[in-house]
Design a protein around this motif. Structure first.
Motif, PDB file in Angstrom:
ATOM      1  N   ALA A   1       0.806  -1.160  -0.009  1.00 43.91           N
ATOM      2  CA  ALA A   1      -0.037  -0.046  -0.034  1.00 43.91           C
ATOM      3  C   ALA A   1       0.786   1.374  -0.026  1.00 43.91           C
ATOM      4  O   ALA A   1       0.643   2.293  -0.778  1.00 43.91           O
ATOM      5  CB  ALA A   1      -1.015   0.157   1.226  1.00 43.91           C
ATOM      6  N   LEU A   2       2.003   1.256   0.685  1.00 43.03           N
ATOM      7  CA  LEU A   2       2.992   2.379   0.616  1.00 43.03           C
ATOM      8  C   LEU A   2       3.493   2.650  -0.482  1.00 43.03           C
ATOM      9  O   LEU A   2       3.571   3.820  -0.911  1.00 43.03           O
ATOM     10  CB  LEU A   2       3.934   2.323   1.719  1.00 43.03           C
ATOM     11  N   ILE A   3       3.889   1.550  -1.455  1.00 44.96           N
ATOM     12  CA  ILE A   3       4.437   1.460  -2.596  1.00 44.96           C
ATOM     13  C   ILE A   3       3.522   2.254  -3.664  1.00 44.96           C
ATOM     14  O   ILE A   3       3.833   2.971  -4.336  1.00 44.96           O
ATOM     15  CB  ILE A   3       4.793   0.402  -3.287  1.00 44.96           C
ATOM     16  N   PHE A   4       2.126   1.967  -3.335  1.00 47.85           N
ATOM     17  CA  PHE A   4       1.228   2.414  -4.197  1.00 47.85           C
ATOM     18  C   PHE A   4       1.030   3.920  -3.967  1.00 47.85           C
ATOM     19  O   PHE A   4       0.974   4.716  -4.920  1.00 47.85           O
ATOM     20  CB  PHE A   4      -0.277   1.979  -3.761  1.00 47.85           C
ATOM     21  N   PHE A   5       1.152   4.436  -2.504  1.00 47.33           N
ATOM     22  CA  PHE A   5       0.916   5.729  -2.347  1.00 47.33           C
ATOM     23  C   PHE A   5       2.232   6.322  -2.734  1.00 47.33           C
ATOM     24  O   PHE A   5       2.087   7.572  -3.391  1.00 47.33           O
ATOM     25  CB  PHE A   5       1.128   5.922  -0.701  1.00 47.33           C
ATOM     26  N   THR A   6       3.411   6.007  -2.736  1.00 53.49           N
ATOM     27  CA  THR A   6       4.731   6.663  -3.274  1.00 53.49           C
ATOM     28  C   THR A   6       4.550   6.677  -4.892  1.00 53.49           C
ATOM     29  O   THR A   6       5.286   7.748  -5.443  1.00 53.49           O
ATOM     30  CB  THR A   6       5.940   5.980  -3.063  1.00 53.49           C
ATOM     31  N   LEU A   7       3.822   6.027  -5.559  1.00 54.78           N
ATOM     32  CA  LEU A   7       3.636   5.765  -6.900  1.00 54.78           C
ATOM     33  C   LEU A   7       2.610   6.781  -7.462  1.00 54.78           C
ATOM     34  O   LEU A   7       2.284   6.798  -8.622  1.00 54.78           O
ATOM     35  CB  LEU A   7       3.457   4.309  -7.526  1.00 54.78           C
ATOM     36  N   GLY A   8       1.888   7.513  -6.566  1.00 53.71           N
ATOM     37  CA  GLY A   8       0.957   8.450  -6.962  1.00 53.71           C
ATOM     38  C   GLY A   8      -0.451   7.658  -7.154  1.00 53.71           C
ATOM     39  O   GLY A   8      -1.156   8.301  -7.796  1.00 53.71           O
ATOM     40  N   ALA A   9      -0.653   6.616  -6.351  1.00 59.42           N
ATOM     41  CA  ALA A   9      -2.124   6.168  -6.479  1.00 59.42           C
ATOM     42  C   ALA A   9      -2.699   5.769  -5.175  1.00 59.42           C
ATOM     43  O   ALA A   9      -2.707   4.819  -4.246  1.00 59.42           O
ATOM     44  CB  ALA A   9      -2.064   4.655  -7.101  1.00 59.42           C
ATOM     45  N   PRO A  10      -3.054   7.207  -4.313  1.00 58.95           N
ATOM     46  CA  PRO A  10      -3.726   7.038  -2.870  1.00 58.95           C
ATOM     47  C   PRO A  10      -4.795   6.350  -2.840  1.00 58.95           C
ATOM     48  O   PRO A  10      -5.034   5.762  -1.758  1.00 58.95           O
ATOM     49  CB  PRO A  10      -3.935   8.545  -2.825  1.00 58.95           C
ATOM     50  N   PHE A  11      -5.820   6.314  -3.717  1.00 56.84           N
ATOM     51  CA  PHE A  11      -6.991   5.690  -3.606  1.00 56.84           C
ATOM     52  C   PHE A  11      -6.950   4.137  -3.653  1.00 56.84           C
ATOM     53  O   PHE A  11      -7.451   3.526  -2.709  1.00 56.84           O
ATOM     54  CB  PHE A  11      -7.972   6.010  -4.794  1.00 56.84           C
ATOM     55  N   VAL A  12      -6.086   3.613  -4.260  1.00 56.56           N
ATOM     56  CA  VAL A  12      -5.800   2.248  -4.416  1.00 56.56           C
ATOM     57  C   VAL A  12      -4.953   1.729  -3.256  1.00 56.56           C
ATOM     58  O   VAL A  12      -5.346   0.738  -2.729  1.00 56.56           O
ATOM     59  CB  VAL A  12      -4.810   1.829  -5.743  1.00 56.56           C
ATOM     60  N   ALA A  13      -4.139   2.758  -2.712  1.00 57.45           N
ATOM     61  CA  ALA A  13      -3.550   2.254  -1.407  1.00 57.45           C
ATOM     62  C   ALA A  13      -4.486   2.299  -0.271  1.00 57.45           C
ATOM     63  O   ALA A  13      -4.570   1.348   0.451  1.00 57.45           O
ATOM     64  CB  ALA A  13      -2.604   3.563  -1.021  1.00 57.45           C
ATOM     65  N   ALA A  14      -5.358   2.892  -0.144  1.00 58.65           N
ATOM     66  CA  ALA A  14      -6.530   3.007   0.800  1.00 58.65           C
ATOM     67  C   ALA A  14      -7.565   1.464   0.864  1.00 58.65           C
ATOM     68  O   ALA A  14      -7.523   1.021   1.545  1.00 58.65           O
ATOM     69  CB  ALA A  14      -7.562   4.222   0.738  1.00 58.65           C
ATOM     70  N   LEU A  15      -7.691   1.317  -0.586  1.00 59.67           N
ATOM     71  CA  LEU A  15      -8.554   0.032  -0.980  1.00 59.67           C
ATOM     72  C   LEU A  15      -7.576  -1.196  -0.447  1.00 59.67           C
ATOM     73  O   LEU A  15      -8.129  -2.011  -0.052  1.00 59.67           O
ATOM     74  CB  LEU A  15      -8.747   0.082  -2.493  1.00 59.67           C
ATOM     75  N   GLU A  16      -6.411  -1.109  -0.796  1.00 63.47           N
ATOM     76  CA  GLU A  16      -5.558  -2.003  -0.333  1.00 63.47           C
ATOM     77  C   GLU A  16      -5.430  -2.470   1.032  1.00 63.47           C
ATOM     78  O   GLU A  16      -5.588  -3.616   1.649  1.00 63.47           O
ATOM     79  CB  GLU A  16      -3.927  -1.943  -0.821  1.00 63.47           C
ATOM     80  N   VAL A  17      -5.401  -1.440   1.800  1.00 62.16           N
ATOM     81  CA  VAL A  17      -5.530  -1.735   3.348  1.00 62.16           C
ATOM     82  C   VAL A  17      -6.871  -2.030   3.891  1.00 62.16           C
ATOM     83  O   VAL A  17      -7.061  -2.939   4.604  1.00 62.16           O
ATOM     84  CB  VAL A  17      -5.159  -0.330   4.094  1.00 62.16           C
ATOM     85  N   ILE A  18      -7.822  -1.560   3.181  1.00 59.77           N
ATOM     86  CA  ILE A  18      -9.178  -1.708   3.783  1.00 59.77           C
ATOM     87  C   ILE A  18      -9.696  -3.230   3.278  1.00 59.77           C
ATOM     88  O   ILE A  18     -10.450  -3.843   4.116  1.00 59.77           O
ATOM     89  CB  ILE A  18     -10.250  -0.636   3.146  1.00 59.77           C
ATOM     90  N   ILE A  19      -9.575  -3.277   1.973  1.00 57.66           N
ATOM     91  CA  ILE A  19     -10.359  -4.642   1.565  1.00 57.66           C
ATOM     92  C   ILE A  19      -9.047  -5.762   1.794  1.00 57.66           C
ATOM     93  O   ILE A  19      -9.607  -6.719   2.080  1.00 57.66           O
ATOM     94  CB  ILE A  19     -10.448  -4.371   0.213  1.00 57.66           C
ATOM     95  N   TYR A  20      -7.905  -5.652   1.174  1.00 59.61           N
ATOM     96  CA  TYR A  20      -7.026  -6.735   1.136  1.00 59.61           C
ATOM     97  C   TYR A  20      -6.736  -7.040   2.813  1.00 59.61           C
ATOM     98  O   TYR A  20      -6.903  -8.002   3.384  1.00 59.61           O
ATOM     99  CB  TYR A  20      -5.689  -6.545   0.617  1.00 59.61           C
ATOM    100  N   ALA A  21      -6.056  -5.995   3.480  1.00 61.44           N
ATOM    101  CA  ALA A  21      -5.591  -6.237   4.822  1.00 61.44           C
ATOM    102  C   ALA A  21      -6.815  -6.414   5.750  1.00 61.44           C
ATOM    103  O   ALA A  21      -6.727  -7.158   6.943  1.00 61.44           O
ATOM    104  CB  ALA A  21      -4.595  -5.096   5.246  1.00 61.44           C
ATOM    105  N   GLY A  22      -7.996  -5.669   5.467  1.00 62.20           N
ATOM    106  CA  GLY A  22      -8.902  -5.696   6.459  1.00 62.20           C
ATOM    107  C   GLY A  22     -10.126  -6.656   6.243  1.00 62.20           C
ATOM    108  O   GLY A  22     -10.266  -7.246   7.259  1.00 62.20           O
TER     109      GLY A  22
END
Lengths: 171, 102
Positions: free
Chosen positions: A40-61
């Motif tokens: 998710a942090l990789i996504f955030f640093t690559l300029g994809a904040p929405f997908v980073a949030a989805l990764e945490v909420i759906i995958y990890a959550g």
């Protein structure tokens, strides 16, 4: 800012190696959650904040909680308490905690620093993703909803206990 | 500079996918096999997002959302199968379920 990308990538690879080499399912799940956070942090640093949030909420959550549920369900019985104590032994904590601490330091650094320009890569705002998702890819969304319905029906059918076949099964 | 970063992002995705593949091939516990499949799907999604951010387009992220949907469906059906397998053969070893009995 590139260092953040490489550090989270290293954490992702390290924790994934730990996932596939653990003998205990719960330990592997702990490392898997750390791995998803670092992706998710990789996504955030690559300029994809929405997908980073989805990764945490759906995958990890959500998905990892399903795994934890099943692992817990499979160990009902008299030895469950002993096993639970083994799983939660303090000697298991330092590994995932250290990796998660690295990620937390990165996150705090990003939040302190602020600003959208992270790695020189232009960030794609959630609005653009939504417009594209419900415009160009509308058919895909409908197909995904059919897939989810099929998955729901299939999981309900497979997860049902069948008392007639229960006795015949088993070694 | 950005393109170097993109290349390394794809490299990370490849490493994660290879690790998931190794997990599927090496482990015999069905829970670990499902986890490794999740790792592989996640790596594929990472490759899509990296490629999408290379061009600054939202398509990669849209594709990641579809992969996420598919992974959620797959894991729910897969875990229902795990429960069924455990009730039938009382084991999580996939080799124990190598023969079908109608």
């Amino acid at each position: 800012m590139n260092a953040l990308f490489y550090i989270s990538g290293a954490v992702a690879v390290l924790s994934t190696i730990m996932v596939i080499t653990r003998l205990n399912a719960v330990h592997a799940l702990l490392y898997m959650i750390v791995s998803l956070f670092s992706v998710a942090l990789i996504f955030f640093t690559l300029g994809a904040p929405f997908v980073a949030a989805l990764e945490v909420i759906i995958y990890a959550g959500a998905i990892m909680v399903l795994f934890v549920f099943v692992v817990m369900m499979l160990n009902l019985g008299s030895r469950a308490a002993i096993q639970e104590r083994q799983w939660l032994s303090p000697s298991m904590w330092p590994g995932p905690t250290a990796l998660a601490l690295i990620l937390m330091v990165e996150l705090i650094y990003i939040l302190k620093r602020g600003g959208p320009a992270l790695t020189g890569i232009q960030a794609v705002a959630p609005k653009h993703v939504g417009v594209s998702l419900f415009g160009l890819y509308l058919l895909g969304v409908e197909l995904a909803s059919i897939l989810l319905l099929a998955g729901l029906v299939g999981a309900y059918h497979l997860g049902r206990r069948n008392p007639a076949r229960e006795g015949k099964g088993g070694p | 500079m950005a393109s170097v970063l993109i290349g390394h992002g794809l490299l990370f995705a490849g490493i994660l996918f290879a690790l998931g593949l190794i997990g599927v091939l090496v482990r015999r516990n069905i829970i670990f096999i499902l986890l490794s499949v999740e790792i592989m799907l996640n790596a594929a999604g990472l490759a899509f997002v990296v490629a999408g951010s290379r061009w600054g387009q939202p398509d990669g992220q849209v594709m990641f959302i579809f992969i996420l949907t598919m992974a959620a469906t797959e894991v729910s059906v897969g875990l229902a199968l795990v429960l069924q397998l455990y009730h039938q053969v009382k084991s999580l070893d996939v080799d124990a379920a190598s023969q079908m009995r109608g």
